[in-house]
Design a protein around this motif. Structure first.
Motif, mmCIF file in Angstrom:
data_model
loop_
_atom_site.group_PDB
_atom_site.id
_atom_site.type_symbol
_atom_site.label_atom_id
_atom_site.label_comp_id
_atom_site.label_asym_id
_atom_site.label_seq_id
_atom_site.Cartn_x
_atom_site.Cartn_y
_atom_site.Cartn_z
ATOM 1 N N LEU A 13 -11.014 -3.555 5.811
ATOM 2 C CA LEU A 13 -10.511 -2.638 6.831
ATOM 3 C C LEU A 13 -10.968 -3.087 8.206
ATOM 4 C CD1 LEU A 13 -9.162 0.084 7.623
ATOM 5 C CD2 LEU A 13 -11.402 1.158 7.232
ATOM 6 N N ASN A 15 -9.640 -4.867 12.388
ATOM 7 C CA ASN A 15 -8.792 -5.766 13.166
ATOM 8 C C ASN A 15 -8.891 -7.172 12.587
ATOM 9 O OD1 ASN A 15 -8.147 -7.755 15.297
ATOM 10 N ND2 ASN A 15 -7.886 -5.955 16.594
ATOM 11 N N GLY A 57 4.348 3.212 14.312
ATOM 12 C CA GLY A 57 2.942 3.492 14.550
ATOM 13 C C GLY A 57 2.511 2.862 15.865
ATOM 14 N N TRP A 59 0.315 0.741 16.302
ATOM 15 C CA TRP A 59 0.070 -0.682 16.097
ATOM 16 C C TRP A 59 1.323 -1.524 16.346
ATOM 17 C CZ3 TRP A 59 3.398 -2.278 12.308
ATOM 18 C CH2 TRP A 59 3.821 -1.321 11.393
ATOM 19 N N HIS A 185 5.311 1.368 3.179
ATOM 20 C CA HIS A 185 4.987 0.921 4.528
ATOM 21 C C HIS A 185 6.312 0.718 5.254
ATOM 22 C CE1 HIS A 185 3.706 -1.848 7.738
ATOM 23 N NE2 HIS A 185 2.498 -1.368 7.561
ATOM 24 N N ASP A 233 -6.246 -5.019 6.877
ATOM 25 C CA ASP A 233 -5.364 -4.104 7.592
ATOM 26 C C ASP A 233 -6.191 -3.146 8.436
ATOM 27 O OD1 ASP A 233 -2.163 -3.505 7.185
ATOM 28 O OD2 ASP A 233 -3.253 -1.779 7.996
ATOM 29 N N ILE A 234 -5.600 -2.718 9.537
ATOM 30 C CA ILE A 234 -6.297 -1.828 10.462
ATOM 31 C C ILE A 234 -6.164 -0.369 10.074
ATOM 32 C CG2 ILE A 234 -4.405 -1.416 12.102
ATOM 33 C CD1 ILE A 234 -6.492 -2.075 14.346
ATOM 34 N N GLU A 235 -5.255 -0.082 9.113
ATOM 35 C CA GLU A 235 -5.006 1.288 8.684
ATOM 36 C C GLU A 235 -5.516 1.506 7.259
ATOM 37 O OE1 GLU A 235 -3.751 3.691 10.473
ATOM 38 O OE2 GLU A 235 -2.881 2.647 12.198
ATOM 39 N N GLU A 236 -6.459 2.434 7.100
ATOM 40 C CA GLU A 236 -7.058 2.699 5.790
ATOM 41 C C GLU A 236 -6.033 3.195 4.776
ATOM 42 O OE1 GLU A 236 -10.794 5.253 3.868
ATOM 43 O OE2 GLU A 236 -10.501 5.144 6.037
ATOM 44 N N VAL A 237 -5.063 3.979 5.242
ATOM 45 C CA VAL A 237 -4.072 4.540 4.335
ATOM 46 C C VAL A 237 -3.269 3.448 3.633
ATOM 47 C CG1 VAL A 237 -2.319 4.797 6.156
ATOM 48 C CG2 VAL A 237 -2.203 6.233 4.111
ATOM 49 N N TYR A 238 -3.029 2.334 4.306
ATOM 50 C CA TYR A 238 -2.257 1.259 3.688
ATOM 51 C C TYR A 238 -3.113 0.423 2.748
ATOM 52 C CZ TYR A 238 1.374 2.611 6.957
ATOM 53 O OH TYR A 238 2.315 3.331 7.652
#
Length: 250
Positions: A13, A15, A57, A59, A185, A233-238
């Motif tokens: 998790l 950048n 998003g 991003w 996604h 990935d920068i998004e935890e949900v993904y």
């Protein structure tokens, strides 16, 4: 931050430009990157026959040409450090970003092996009626230099293609619902697309990296075909979505 790890998979998790610095130099055999296309501009598109906002998003919002270009240059440089000299990179994108990425790659000394056109026979219609309907994306396949010895599993791909050389236009429908069981996604790629890239340029046991992991299709196809995988990935949900998809395989 390490989000998940098992014998063949590591999900990270954060950048990707920062997190790639934690990986060992020249430790990756192949990279598949699907970077932000910068299309979240409050416009509209067609989804399931209805008008829908194109925003994906924060991003995906553009910071302007210079900022977007510098971002792409930085993540490419970070990927270059971890890629083996015999490795290769696949990058997907639309015309909004793919040409500037190709320019940045050539600045870094990379050599384009192929440009692939991914034709989507079921692409969404154009709502503006002011241009042709966008029904393809471009993938560029590159290696570190013209003289670098990249891997290409020619015989396998030819056999997979019915005994004929595979051409550079791939007709593959957009991601089917069956691949979105645990969620989706907004730029999720179909497994069939990743299968061709991975099987063409890696062997069993190779390490594959995806710096923009998203829903984890790269990782799913890698694990299904006995490759190792690192996803960032920068998004935890993904990353949670990726983990569920990969755990289903095990």
């Amino acid at each position: 931050m390490q989000f998940y790890k098992d014998e063949n998979v590591e999900l990270i998790l954060g950048n990707c430009i920062e997190k790639l610095m934690d990986l060992n130099e020249k430790s990756v055999d192949m990279i598949f990157a699907d970077p932000p296309y910068r299309l979240s501009n409050d416009g509209i598109t067609c989804k399931s026959g209805k008008f829908a906002c194109v925003n994906k998003g924060e991003w995906d919002r553009s910071g302007g040409f210079e900022n977007d270009y510098n971002f792409n240059r930085k993540w490419l440089e970070a990927c270059d450090r971890v890629l083996k000299d015999t490795g290769s990179i696949w990058i997907s994108g639309t015309y909004h970003i793919i040409h500037t990425i190709a320019f940045a790659l050539m600045e870094l000394g990379y050599h384009i092996i192929n440009e692939i056109v991914w034709f989507k026979p079921n692409a969404a219609p154009n709502m503006s009626r002011r241009c042709f309907t966008a029904s393809h994306e471009v993938l560029i396949w590159v290696k570190k230099s013209k003289n670098a010895r990249h891997k290409f599993n020619y015989d396998f791909i030819k056999e997979f293609n019915g005994g004929k050389q595979m051409r550079s236009v791939w007709e593959i429908p957009t991601t089917p619902k069956r691949e979105k069981t645990f969620g989706a996604h907004p730029t999720q790629k179909p497994k069939q697309l990743l299968f061709r890239c991975i099987m063409a340029s890696t062997d069993e046991g190779d390490m594959i990296l995806d710096p923009f992991c998203g829903s984890g299709t790269t990782g799913v196809v890698a694990v299904e075909n006995k490759r190792n995988f690192i996803g960032i990935d920068i998004e935890e949900v993904y990353l949670e979505l990726t983990k569920k998809r990969i755990q289903q395989i095990h």
